[in-house]
Scaffold this motif. Structure first.
Motif, mmCIF file in Angstrom:
data_model
loop_
_atom_site.group_PDB
_atom_site.id
_atom_site.type_symbol
_atom_site.label_atom_id
_atom_site.label_comp_id
_atom_site.label_asym_id
_atom_site.label_seq_id
_atom_site.Cartn_x
_atom_site.Cartn_y
_atom_site.Cartn_z
ATOM 1 N N UNK A 154 0.733 -1.164 -0.188
ATOM 2 C CA UNK A 154 0.009 -0.020 0.156
ATOM 3 C C UNK A 154 0.921 1.220 -0.117
ATOM 4 N N UNK A 155 1.483 1.251 -1.131
ATOM 5 C CA UNK A 155 2.384 2.728 -1.494
ATOM 6 C C UNK A 155 1.844 3.143 -2.722
ATOM 7 N N UNK A 156 2.201 4.238 -2.826
ATOM 8 C CA UNK A 156 1.685 5.064 -4.243
ATOM 9 C C UNK A 156 2.459 4.228 -5.483
ATOM 10 N N UNK A 157 3.776 3.884 -5.353
ATOM 11 C CA UNK A 157 4.451 3.456 -6.399
ATOM 12 C C UNK A 157 3.918 2.084 -6.775
ATOM 13 N N UNK A 158 3.770 1.253 -5.619
ATOM 14 C CA UNK A 158 3.363 -0.241 -5.683
ATOM 15 C C UNK A 158 1.791 -0.270 -6.348
ATOM 16 N N UNK B 173 0.537 1.937 -8.144
ATOM 17 C CA UNK B 173 0.581 2.409 -9.697
ATOM 18 C C UNK B 173 1.025 1.326 -10.568
ATOM 19 N N UNK B 174 2.008 0.728 -9.857
ATOM 20 C CA UNK B 174 2.511 -0.404 -10.926
ATOM 21 C C UNK B 174 1.568 -1.361 -11.022
ATOM 22 N N UNK B 175 0.732 -1.762 -9.992
ATOM 23 C CA UNK B 175 -0.227 -2.720 -10.004
ATOM 24 C C UNK B 175 -1.444 -2.305 -11.126
ATOM 25 N N UNK B 176 -2.091 -1.067 -10.801
ATOM 26 C CA UNK B 176 -2.852 -0.481 -11.569
ATOM 27 C C UNK B 176 -2.701 -0.587 -13.087
ATOM 28 N N UNK B 177 -1.224 -0.405 -13.664
ATOM 29 C CA UNK B 177 -0.833 -0.493 -14.834
ATOM 30 C C UNK B 177 -0.815 -1.778 -15.551
ATOM 31 N N UNK B 178 -0.951 -2.716 -14.650
ATOM 32 C CA UNK B 178 -1.051 -4.188 -15.128
ATOM 33 C C UNK B 178 -2.675 -4.448 -15.060
ATOM 34 N N UNK B 179 -3.417 -4.256 -14.061
ATOM 35 C CA UNK B 179 -4.756 -4.628 -14.154
ATOM 36 C C UNK B 179 -5.902 -3.956 -14.737
ATOM 37 N N UNK C 78 -7.014 3.472 -16.039
ATOM 38 C CA UNK C 78 -7.552 4.134 -14.949
ATOM 39 C C UNK C 78 -6.109 4.942 -14.376
ATOM 40 N N UNK C 79 -5.281 4.894 -15.092
ATOM 41 C CA UNK C 79 -3.868 5.734 -14.435
ATOM 42 C C UNK C 79 -4.063 6.972 -14.486
ATOM 43 N N UNK C 80 -4.755 7.549 -15.460
ATOM 44 C CA UNK C 80 -4.917 9.046 -15.423
ATOM 45 C C UNK C 80 -5.887 9.372 -14.221
ATOM 46 N N UNK C 81 -7.168 8.628 -13.796
ATOM 47 C CA UNK C 81 -7.833 8.968 -12.696
ATOM 48 C C UNK C 81 -7.161 8.841 -11.572
ATOM 49 N N UNK D 200 -8.001 -1.937 -6.818
ATOM 50 C CA UNK D 200 -7.090 -2.751 -7.444
ATOM 51 C C UNK D 200 -7.206 -4.155 -6.808
ATOM 52 N N UNK D 201 -7.718 -4.409 -5.713
ATOM 53 C CA UNK D 201 -8.190 -5.854 -5.210
ATOM 54 C C UNK D 201 -9.219 -6.105 -6.067
#
Length: 115
Positions: free
Chosen positions: A17-21, A23-29, A33-36, A68-69
């Motif tokens: 639960x860090x911003x970077x982690x 963001x990386x997870x969202x980039x995959x799943x 939604x990255x812009x949001x 993300x979950x």
């Protein structure tokens, strides 16, 4: 609609639960939604400065961890999509059931990330 927990396969492991982690997870799943995510992050950080409190940032982290979950678990994601698609059904009973299912999905995801 099923309210049983989804213990099936996961697309990716649960991220830290860090911003970077997150963001990386969202980039995959859910890369669309990255812009949001960035926009809501900017709002949360601005609000944190204004309020002199970390609570907006903590809320942002929890909201994205929850979303993300849902996205990383196909069964949960399917339940979420089905419930959302019937929320505005003309039949009040169907719409009410969709609202209950959506609430159950969000609760299950939040419990998992707070776990």
């Amino acid at each position: 609609m099923s309210t049983l927990p989804d213990h099936g396969r996961e697309l990716i492991p649960r991220p830290a639960q860090t911003p970077d982690a997150l963001r990386a997870a969202l980039a995959v799943v859910a890369p669309g939604r990255l812009g949001e995510m960035q926009a809501t992050k900017d709002e949360a950080f601005a609000q944190a400065v204004e309020w002199q409190s970390l609570s907006p940032v903590q809320s942002w982290v929890l909201m994205w961890a929850r979303d993300i979950e849902i996205a990383r678990r196909p069964g949960l994601s399917s339940r979420h999509a089905r419930a959302q698609s019937t929320l505005e059904n003309e039949d009040p009973a169907t719409a009410q059931e969709a609202l209950r299912e959506l609430s159950a999905v969000l609760d299950e995801a939040m419990k998992a990330v707070r776990g």
